[in-house]
Structure formats: structure tokens, C-alpha cells
Design a protein around this motif. Sequence first.
Motif, mmCIF file in Angstrom:
data_model
loop_
_atom_site.group_PDB
_atom_site.id
_atom_site.type_symbol
_atom_site.label_atom_id
_atom_site.label_comp_id
_atom_site.label_asym_id
_atom_site.label_seq_id
_atom_site.Cartn_x
_atom_site.Cartn_y
_atom_site.Cartn_z
ATOM 1 N N UNK A 150 0.875 -1.174 0.000
ATOM 2 C CA UNK A 150 0.000 0.000 0.000
ATOM 3 C C UNK A 150 0.916 1.228 0.000
ATOM 4 N N UNK A 151 1.386 1.589 -1.202
ATOM 5 C CA UNK A 151 2.485 2.528 -1.331
ATOM 6 C C UNK A 151 2.167 3.922 -0.805
ATOM 7 N N UNK A 188 14.616 2.787 2.703
ATOM 8 C CA UNK A 188 14.234 1.954 1.542
ATOM 9 C C UNK A 188 12.733 1.997 1.254
ATOM 10 N N UNK A 189 11.921 2.095 2.320
ATOM 11 C CA UNK A 189 10.475 2.181 2.152
ATOM 12 C C UNK A 189 10.111 3.471 1.431
ATOM 13 N N UNK A 190 10.702 4.575 1.867
ATOM 14 C CA UNK A 190 10.419 5.876 1.253
ATOM 15 C C UNK A 190 10.813 5.854 -0.229
ATOM 16 N N UNK A 191 11.981 5.322 -0.527
ATOM 17 C CA UNK A 191 12.456 5.311 -1.918
ATOM 18 C C UNK A 191 11.550 4.484 -2.824
ATOM 19 N N UNK A 194 7.981 5.942 -3.083
ATOM 20 C CA UNK A 194 7.990 7.139 -3.935
ATOM 21 C C UNK A 194 8.118 6.747 -5.405
ATOM 22 N N UNK A 195 8.908 5.722 -5.680
ATOM 23 C CA UNK A 195 9.033 5.233 -7.059
ATOM 24 C C UNK A 195 7.693 4.697 -7.562
ATOM 25 N N UNK A 196 7.021 3.918 -6.732
ATOM 26 C CA UNK A 196 5.726 3.360 -7.119
ATOM 27 C C UNK A 196 4.675 4.445 -7.310
ATOM 28 N N UNK A 197 4.802 5.534 -6.538
ATOM 29 C CA UNK A 197 3.843 6.629 -6.622
ATOM 30 C C UNK A 197 4.252 7.661 -7.677
ATOM 31 N N UNK A 203 13.948 10.137 -7.791
ATOM 32 C CA UNK A 203 15.053 9.257 -8.170
ATOM 33 C C UNK A 203 16.401 9.777 -7.699
ATOM 34 N N UNK A 204 16.546 11.092 -7.625
ATOM 35 C CA UNK A 204 17.849 11.667 -7.312
ATOM 36 C C UNK A 204 17.866 12.384 -5.964
#
Length: 279
Positions: A150-151, A188-191, A194-197, A203-204
Motif C-alpha cells: 500500500x504505497x 528503503x520504504x520511502x524510496x 515514492x518510485x511506485x507513486x 530518483x535523485x
Amino acid sequence: MALVSFDIFEYVHDSRQAHGLRAQDYTRYRRFCAHHLRTVRKAAKLTQGSAAGFSKLNVTSENASSTLHVEVQLLQAERAWAYAMDLRELHSRTEEPRQRQHVVQRLKAAVNAAHTLAAIAPGFCDARTALAAAAYWLQLQSQLRFELQQWEAALDSAALARVITDRLAQAGSSHFALAHAMLEALDPIVRLAAYQMRVSGAQHAAPAAIAVQWYNSSMRGADDRVSAAIPEYADISAALDKLSAPTGESVAFANELHWRGGTVSFASQELAAQVDRAQ
């Protein structure tokens, strides 16, 4: 009745480091939590087992009045969390579907215990302790939401946990470096969330910057949406507004330093200031 003051981050950090997690031994840590929980329950007169049988006794808003009640909820949450992490390691080796379901169940138990503390803390704890309890609950909830893929909810919880911790640091709460050390586990969860969303620029950007960007752009002013995953969001926001910061800087970026075209995040504002002076 005097309000209770309790350093939740120091307590959790020291317990983890002293009882197994320095060596990533989740089984040892879970056993410590279970044993110490019995001791604390006895001191708080919340013993559940006797010769007459089992009688469930929970910490509630009616009986919570001391640091012992904070400890009971923390130890319950930590025991369940340690079990979940132990099962996750096992699942990574066996990939047994039922083990993943058990991981989720244990994480839910950890979140429920932490949520209870966050919900009742404003009634018997001071403002900083209550906010720290909310941040602790949100850390665990972000892990659960992430496990369930559940991103958006995972990113909401992680972002708010970081904002609360930053605000406590700005207000001069002790041991805030320990709080940030615990928050690093959420990077890692945030990254990935955020990628999924498809968060712009994620990315940077550093995880801390991603979390703050998400909070400012997608959570502030969106109470109805956020409250679906974080029921106490409005109360937490109000408590944050009441907590005074010692400077006029934006709390979100107080511990960040711009260096050679990039942004570096620091757990300590003092360390960031020292590096800034050395440039």
C-alpha cells in the motif's frame, strides 16, 4: 496528576542495541521483550495470569498513569515487531507464502500496540512524549503498509514520522539523533514507495527530502485523504502546530546542507552547522 515524560526513542534504541539487534538476533530480542514485559506488567499491577486462570488486562485511557504503562505498550509492540522481522528473514530463505502471512499478522499486532499508546498518550503524557509515541507508531505502520504494498499509505506514514521527529529535534528534544537513526530504517520504504507513486524528482533525492516533499505537497491540506490511513492525523497536526520551534527556519530542511549542487541530510542540526562553517 502530573504528566508523564518518557524518552521513547532512547528506550527503544537502547533495548534493541543491548539485547540482540546489534548482531541482528531478533529471536534473542523477542525473548527479552517477553521476559521484561512480564516484569513490567507485574510492577504495573497488570499481571494477566494467575492460579485462577487467565484474565486479560490492557492499558487503557482509564488506567494509564505512569511510565510503566508506556513500557507495557512499547514492549508489546517491540515483541511483535521482532517476531515479524525474524519471520521475514526466514521467509526470504524459504519463500513460504504462509510465513509472509504470519509476518503481516505480527506487524499488525505491533502496529496495534503502538497505536494504542499513540492514542492514549495525549491523556497522561506531556506533548513531546505523545508526539514521539505517534512517530513510533507511524514508523511501524509504514513497515506494515509497505509489506502490504500500500504505497501511498506507507509513504504517508513514513513522511509524517520524519516530520514529527524533525520538529521534536527543533524543539530541543533529547536524543533526537537516536530517533533519526531509527528513521534510517525507513529509507528503503520511502524510496520504493515514492518510485511506485511516481513522485517527481524522487530518483535523485535523499529519502529525507522525498519524505518532506511528499508531506508538504501531498499531505498538508489533504486531511480527508490522509485520515483514511492515519485516523489521528488532524490531532497530530494540531499538536505539531503547538510545539514551538526555536528558529524561524523551515523544520523540514533544518538539518540539510547544500553541497556542490546536491543536498546532504544530517541527523544532527549541530553537525550540519559545523560542516557549513567549515566550507
